[in-house]
Motif scaffolding. Structure first.
Motif: not given
Length: 106
Positions: A8, A12, A16
């Motif tokens: 995660r 972040n 992406k």
């Protein structure tokens, strides 16, 4: 830290699209590696090749997806300006893709 929180955090902090490409190529690499192991152990135990795929074809696709995964990582490192291990990753990516091409043309 567990693996989910690490993933995660990487998601972040990174691009992406590149993260998704790296994940897809990593899953493909694991899939082809498991197929290579399955076919190899079947041959060692004396069974016929149950998959119908030649061993070299599976090795080629495994190394190609590993090389493409490394290529995405190199692009991500270049865009982010990360210098640590950049040269080593470039050399290992070229080597992996070179071995994949060698296996293809044998």
């Amino acid at each position: 830290m567990n693996m989910v929180s690490t993933l995660r955090e990487k998601f972040n902090n990174s691009n992406k699209v590149l993260f998704l490409l790296k994940a897809v190529f990593s899953v493909l690499t694991i899939y082809f590696a498991l197929r290579v192991i399955y076919v190899s152990t079947s041959a060692l135990l004396g069974y016929t090749n149950p998959s119908g795929d030649p061993q070299q074809s599976l090795l080629f696709w495994m190394l190609l997806s590993l090389g493409l995964s490394n290529t995405v990582e190199v692009i991500d490192m270049f865009l982010a300006g990360k210098k640590k291990y950049f040269g080593l990753l470039v050399v290992s990516t070229i080597f992996t893709l070179g071995v994949a091409m060698f296996i293809l043309f044998i």
